[in-house]
Motif scaffolding. Sequence first.
Motif, short mmCIF file in Angstrom:
data_model
loop_
_atom_site.label_atom_id
_atom_site.label_comp_id
_atom_site.label_asym_id
_atom_site.label_seq_id
_atom_site.Cartn_x
_atom_site.Cartn_y
_atom_site.Cartn_z
N ARG A 377 -24.52 -66.67 -23.06
CA ARG A 377 -25.11 -67.15 -21.81
C ARG A 377 -24.55 -68.54 -21.48
O ARG A 377 -24.17 -68.83 -20.35
CB ARG A 377 -26.63 -67.22 -21.98
N CYS A 378 -24.49 -69.42 -22.49
CA CYS A 378 -23.99 -70.78 -22.25
C CYS A 378 -22.51 -70.76 -21.90
O CYS A 378 -22.08 -71.47 -20.98
CB CYS A 378 -24.20 -71.66 -23.48
N HIS A 379 -21.72 -69.94 -22.63
CA HIS A 379 -20.29 -69.85 -22.31
C HIS A 379 -20.11 -69.36 -20.88
O HIS A 379 -19.29 -69.88 -20.13
CB HIS A 379 -19.59 -68.86 -23.26
N ASP A 380 -20.88 -68.35 -20.52
CA ASP A 380 -20.76 -67.77 -19.18
C ASP A 380 -21.06 -68.83 -18.12
O ASP A 380 -20.31 -69.00 -17.15
CB ASP A 380 -21.76 -66.60 -19.08
N ALA A 381 -22.14 -69.58 -18.34
CA ALA A 381 -22.52 -70.62 -17.36
C ALA A 381 -21.44 -71.69 -17.28
O ALA A 381 -21.04 -72.11 -16.18
CB ALA A 381 -23.85 -71.25 -17.77
N LEU A 382 -20.93 -72.13 -18.42
CA LEU A 382 -19.90 -73.18 -18.42
C LEU A 382 -18.60 -72.67 -17.81
O LEU A 382 -17.93 -73.39 -17.06
CB LEU A 382 -19.64 -73.65 -19.86
N ARG A 383 -18.24 -71.42 -18.12
CA ARG A 383 -17.00 -70.87 -17.57
C ARG A 383 -17.06 -70.84 -16.05
O ARG A 383 -16.15 -71.26 -15.35
CB ARG A 383 -16.77 -69.46 -18.13
N ARG A 384 -18.19 -70.37 -15.53
CA ARG A 384 -18.31 -70.29 -14.08
C ARG A 384 -18.29 -71.68 -13.44
O ARG A 384 -17.70 -71.88 -12.38
CB ARG A 384 -19.60 -69.56 -13.68
N ALA A 385 -18.94 -72.66 -14.09
CA ALA A 385 -18.91 -74.03 -13.56
C ALA A 385 -17.49 -74.57 -13.59
O ALA A 385 -17.03 -75.21 -12.63
CB ALA A 385 -19.84 -74.93 -14.36
N ALA A 386 -16.76 -74.27 -14.68
CA ALA A 386 -15.37 -74.74 -14.77
C ALA A 386 -14.50 -74.06 -13.72
O ALA A 386 -13.49 -74.61 -13.29
CB ALA A 386 -14.82 -74.47 -16.17
N GLU A 387 -14.91 -72.87 -13.27
CA GLU A 387 -14.15 -72.17 -12.24
C GLU A 387 -14.53 -72.61 -10.84
O GLU A 387 -14.10 -72.02 -9.85
CB GLU A 387 -14.38 -70.65 -12.36
N GLY A 388 -15.41 -73.61 -10.75
CA GLY A 388 -15.72 -74.14 -9.43
C GLY A 388 -17.04 -73.66 -8.84
O GLY A 388 -17.31 -73.90 -7.67
#
Length: 565
Positions: A377-388
Motif C-alpha cells: 500500500r505504501c509503495h503504491d502510494a509513493l509510486r503514484r506520488a512520484a509519478e505526479g
Amino acid sequence: MTVVTISVTEAGAALAQRLPYRHEHGDLGDRVRRLWPEVDGLVLVCATGIAVRVIAPLLGDKHEDPAVVCVDDGGRWAIALAGGHHGANALATEVASLLGAEAVVTTATDSADLPALDMLPGFRCAGDVAAVTRAWLDGSPPTVDASDLPHWPLPAALMSALSVGGPGGAVVVTDRVVPEAAGTVVLQPESLVVGVGSSSGAEAGGIAELLAGALAEAGLSRDAVGLVASVDLKRGEPGIVALAAELGVELRTFPADVLAGQDVPTPSDVVAQAVGTPSVAEAAALVAAGPGAQLVVPKRRSSEATVAIARRRRPEGHLAVVGLGPGDAAFRAPAAAAAVRRAEVVIGYDLYVDLASDLLAPHHEVVRSPIGAEADRCHDALRRAAEGRHVALVCSGDPGVFAMASLVCELAPHHGNPPLTIVPGVTAAHAAAAVLGAPLGHDHAAISLSDLLTPWEVIERRLQAVAEGDMVVSFYNPRSQRRTWQLPRALEFLARHRPPACPAAVVTDVGRTGKEHVLRTTVAELDPTSVGMLSLVVVGSSTTRWIGSRMVTPRGYKAEPESAP
Ligand code: SAH
C-alpha cells in the motif's frame, strides 16, 4: 474557510451548537445580508422557502457567493442550496455527517457520477463549463486536446468518461493562452517553472516585466506558473521573493553545484565566476521542473536579471498520509478532510476508506487495499506520488501511531522522496480516554500487543518498564481471532505489579455512533473475551481511580472543595 451557522428557533440553536462553526441566533435576513460578503459558507437552520427568499436578492457570481446549506429544524436534512461546486456540496456532506443527517446534493454531475470540470484538483478551469457539462450529461462527452501536455495525467474519471461516448464540447488541456470560445473548456495545470537570476538589489518590477515579455512571446499563460526557482545564494533576494509572492507561488532554490550539473543551452563563464554555476535561470528552471522537463523559453535578460521558463513533463506529485480519527466525521480534523478532498487518488485499507466515504467525489480514484498488504500500500502510494499524482493514503486514528506514516517515511527515499505531508488525527487512546474520563492525566505509555512485527520478548520488556515506571498503559491491537494469548499474559504481568483493584477498561468502536461500547473493570477481573480487533484496553497506574463512572489519573493538583469566602 469561514462558516457561520444561523438559527432562528430554539431547536435550531440546539442543532447549530453541535456544529463546529461560529453561531448566530436571531433575525435571519439581517444576519445573512451582513455576513454575505464576509464568509465562505452559511449554514441556515430554517425552512428552504425562507432560506431561498433571504438569499435570492443577494445571489451574484457563483464563484464569489458563499456556499449555502439549509438544515431543517429536525436535523434530518442538510441541503446544498447554492454554490454546489464551490463548497456547498462538501459543506452539506460535512454538516450531514456531523449531525447524522442525510446530505441532499442536486448538482447534475454528482448525481450522474461525472467529475465536475471546474472542481478538478490541480487544474484551473475557464470557459464554457455549463455548455460542455450539459452536453456531457446528455450523453455527448467532450473531445480532449492535451497536445501541449501529452504526458500530463488527467483524472481517471475524466479519461474513462471520455472513452464511452461521442463528441460534445471540447476540453483543452494547456498552459498556453487560449481565446475563449463557445463550447470549449480550458483546463490549465501549473506546468510552468520560472527560473530567475538577478544582481543584488534588482527591482521586482523589472523582473516581472522581463517575465511578462517572456510569457507573451511564447504565448504562455501567467496562471500556469506554479513555481519560481533560483540559486541558494538568491533565497532572500527581495526582487525574486517579491516576484514569487506576486505570482502566489513557492520560491525554491538550489545549491550552485546542483545547478552546475544541469545541461543548459546558454551557459556563461561570467556567471560561473560570480556564482559558481554557469547558469542560474535556465538551470534552476530545468532542475526544479524535474525529469523530462523542456525549456520552453531560453534565457532572456535585462540589465539586472535573467529569466527562463521550463515546462514540466508531468505534475509534481504529492503524498498526504492522513489520519481520519477513530470513527465518525465529528472526530476528524478539518485538515484531514481537506487533504482527502484535494487528492486525486485515495488509497487505504477497505475499512479506512469507508471512514472517508463522505469525502469522496466522482473525480477521485479510489484504491482499496487488503489488510496485511501494508508495504504494498505504501509503495503504491509513493509510486503514484512520484509519478505526479496527488495521493491521500488514509489511516484510522493518527497516521503516526501504529499506522503507515513511519513506513512511508522509510520507503520515500526509494521513490525519489516525493513531497510528503503527514496530517494528524485523533488516536484511539485519546478518543477512548475522553470517553472514560481522564485516565491519561499523568505519564502514560501506548503498547501494541501485536507480536507480528515485534517479538514477544521485546513487548514483555516494555511491559516491565511500564510496570516499574508505574505508568498508565493503553494497549493497541490487544486481540485478534488468531492472537488470543497475548492480552491475558500482559494483564497477568501488570496485575503482579498493581493492586488487584487497579482500574482498567475496554473501549470498543470508540467514536462510532451506535457502536461505541465501554466496559469498566479492574486489572484482575478484565475478561479478555470482551476485547476485539477494534478495542482499546486501558490499565491505570497506582494513582488511577474511579470518580463515579469516570476513570481518572490525577495530575497532583490539590482537589479540595473551594473554601468558603
Ligand atoms: N492509527 C490508529 C491505530 C491503528 S492500530 C490510531 O491512531 O488509533 C489498530 C488498533 O487501534 C486496533 O486494534 C485498536 O486497538 C485501536 N483502535 C483503532 N480504532 C479504534 C476504535 N475506533 N475504537 C477502539 N480502538 C480502536
